[in-house]
Scaffold this motif. Sequence first.
Motif, PDB file in Angstrom:
ATOM      1  N   PRO A  38       0.819  -1.213   0.000  1.00  0.00           N
ATOM      2  CA  PRO A  38       0.000   0.000   0.000  1.00  0.00           C
ATOM      3  C   PRO A  38       0.857   1.270   0.000  1.00  0.00           C
ATOM      4  O   PRO A  38       0.327   2.367  -0.008  1.00  0.00           O
ATOM      5  CB  PRO A  38      -0.783  -0.126   1.313  1.00  0.00           C
ATOM      6  N   PHE A  39       2.183   1.087   0.013  1.00  0.00           N
ATOM      7  CA  PHE A  39       3.084   2.232   0.089  1.00  0.00           C
ATOM      8  C   PHE A  39       3.835   2.490  -1.212  1.00  0.00           C
ATOM      9  O   PHE A  39       4.578   3.465  -1.315  1.00  0.00           O
ATOM     10  CB  PHE A  39       4.100   2.026   1.220  1.00  0.00           C
ATOM     11  N   HIS A  74       0.240   4.114   7.319  1.00  0.00           N
ATOM     12  CA  HIS A  74      -0.729   4.167   6.212  1.00  0.00           C
ATOM     13  C   HIS A  74      -1.597   5.427   6.265  1.00  0.00           C
ATOM     14  O   HIS A  74      -1.849   6.058   5.236  1.00  0.00           O
ATOM     15  CB  HIS A  74      -1.621   2.926   6.245  1.00  0.00           C
TER      16      HIS A  74
END
Length: 658
Positions: A38-39, A74
Motif C-alpha cells: 500500500p506504500f 498508512h
Amino acid sequence: MISQNTIDTVFETARVEEVIGDFVQLKRAGSNLKGLSPFSDEKSPSFMVSPVKQIWKDFSSGKGGNAVTFVMEHEHFSFPEAIRYLAKKYNIEIEETVQTNEDIAQANEKESMYLVSEFAQKFFQSTLLNTDEGKAIGLSYFKERGFSQETIKKFGLGYSPETWDALTKEALDQGYKLEYLEKVGLTIVREDGGHLDRFKGRVMFPIQSMSGRVLGFGGRILTNEKKAAKYLNSPESDIYHKSKVLYGIYHAKQAIAKQDNCYLCEGYTDVIQMHQAGIESVVSSSGTALTTDQIRLINRLTKNITVLFDGDAAGLRASIRGIDLILEEGMNVKVCTFPDGEDPDSFARKTPYDELLRYLNENAMDFIQFKASLLMKEAKNDPIKKADLIRDMVSSISKIPDRIKREIYIQECSRIMDISEEVLFNTLAQLLQKDISEALKKNKQEQKAFEVHKTEEIGVKTKVDVLYELERKIIEILLLYGNVEEDFEDYVFKATPEGELKEEKEINRYKVYQRIYLSLQEDEVELANPVFREIYNTIINHFNTAEKFEVEHYLMMLSPELAQEVTTILMNDEKATLHNWEAQQIFVKQKEQTISQYVTETILTLRWYLVNRIIEEIKTSISREMDADNSENLSLVMDYSKLISNFSSKLGRVMSRY
C-alpha cells in the motif's frame, strides 16, 4: 492523554491481519499472508503479514512493524491517533489521563485540522436533525431521496444553515482556532479580517479517508440560484487531496475485499443509495475525472472494478477514458449501464436487492464488448468510423500490462469486429512500439541528470560488510529462537592420568539466548553496530525478566527506529515464502531443524572473523615497523592462526578468508 492501560489493551486486542485487511487484500502464503504494497506502486506482491508473530513487512518500501505502526504509516497518524482508531475498531473504551497545557500545545497541526473537520461534521448533522431549518430543508431532501435515518447517520450527512457564519461562530465559541478553520476551507477570512462560512444553505456530504477520518465536504445547494454552483467541495488542504480520495471508501472497503470487486459510480447519492440497497462495495470519484491514485486505492483491495454508467449519461464516450487508466494498472474492468433515464441512485431506490444484484451480474460486460456496443452505434455503416473504433479498442488493449490478457482481448476484438487477428496484432505492435519509444526517450532524458553521479560510481565494487551481516544474524537468531532449548557441544580441557590437558567434547543444554550471551561474554565481545548493540541489550534484558518472549510486547518497548529494524529482520526470515519455492521443486532447508548447529556456526564464524581482523591489524603493524623487533607480534600471529584452524575444524569445513 490516553492511559497506559488502554494502550496495553489495544496492543493485546488488535490483530495485525484484521487491521491490515481493512486496507489491503491479503492472500494466504503458507503460514503468512501476502498482498500488494500500500506504500508503493507494484504489480507483484511483496507485502507480508505474519499472524503468528503479529508483525508486517513491506519489502518494496522497507517499512514494517505491528498493527499500530501500520495505521501510523498508512494513515499518517500520530501514535495517539492510531491507538484511538484501533480502540474504536475493537470497541475498547479509552481511559484518559489529565492533559497538561504542554500536552495540549504539542498537538500537531494536521491533528488540529482533523479535529476541526470532525467538529464541522457533527455540527452539520446536529443542524440537520435538531433544528427546524435543518429538518424542513435538509432532512426533507434526504427523505425524498429515500435515505433512512440509519443511512443518514452512518454516512454523517448534514445541513449547513442559511446564515453567513453559523459554523465559524460555533467553532470559535467551542475553542477551535480560526487558522485551522481557514486551512481546511470551512471558513473564508476576508481581507478586512471578517470571516464567513464557505458552505451556506446546503446539504452536506462528509468525505472520509479509508480509516474514517473526515477530510473535507461536498455541499449541494437546494435552491435554483443561478449564480451559485450546484455542488461545492472543500478546497485542497494538507489533509484533503481530492485526486487521492474516493467517496464511500471507508464504508465500502471490507465489502470490496470480501467480494473481490468494486463498483465505481459518479456521485455521492449513487454511493449512498446503492449501499442502502445492500450493494456495499461501491465508491465514487465524486464528480471528478478518475485518477491513477484513486485506482490504486481500489487496487489495494481488489483487482476487479465494475464501472456503473447512467443510461443516458451525457458525454459517455469521454467518461470511459478512465477505463484505459484502470487497464494500465493491470486491473480487470467491466462496465454496467442502466436503462435510459436511470442512474445508480434511482435504479437502486426502486429495485429490490436480489433483482438489483442480478441486474448488475447479468448486465456487466467486458470493456471490449461495451466499447464495441457503444461506439458501433456511432460508426454504423461508415468504414472510416469503424476503423477509428477498432483502433480505439486496440489502443485500450495496449494499456494492459499482461501479455496473455492482451492476446485474449485481441482475439475477442477480432471476433466482435469481424477483422483478422493478424491486422489487430500488427496494430497492437505499432502502438506498443510507440509507447516503448516514448518511454525510452523519457528515460534517456532522466538519465542525463544522473550522468555525473553514474560516472563517479563506475568501477566501484560493492563490498559486503561481513561484521554487519554476522551481527545481524545474531539478532535474528535471538528474535526467532531465543527461548528455544537445545543441546550444544562444549569443548573443555581435562587432565589425563599422565597429567596432560586434553580437549574433550561435552553436551550441555541451554536456551539459545543463554548460549549466545555466554559465548559473547566469554570472548568479551560487544556488537559493533550501535543499532544491533541496543537491540541485543534489550532482547537479553527481556529474556531475563519476562516469563516468555512475545514479539508484539517486545516491539512496544522499542523506539520506532529499533522496532523498524527488528521487524525487517523477522520478516526477512519469512521472505522465502513469497517466492513459493516448493511449487518450483526447490525445497528450502528449515533452520528450525538444526538450531544448535546454526547458532554454533554463527558464533564460530564471528569469532573467526574477529580473530582474523586482529591478525590483519598485527600484520599491518609489522609492515610499518620492519626494522623493529617484531618477534612478539609474530608469535601472536601464530597463536591466533592456531585459533582459526581450531575454528575451521569445528565448523567442519575450510573457510576462505573474507
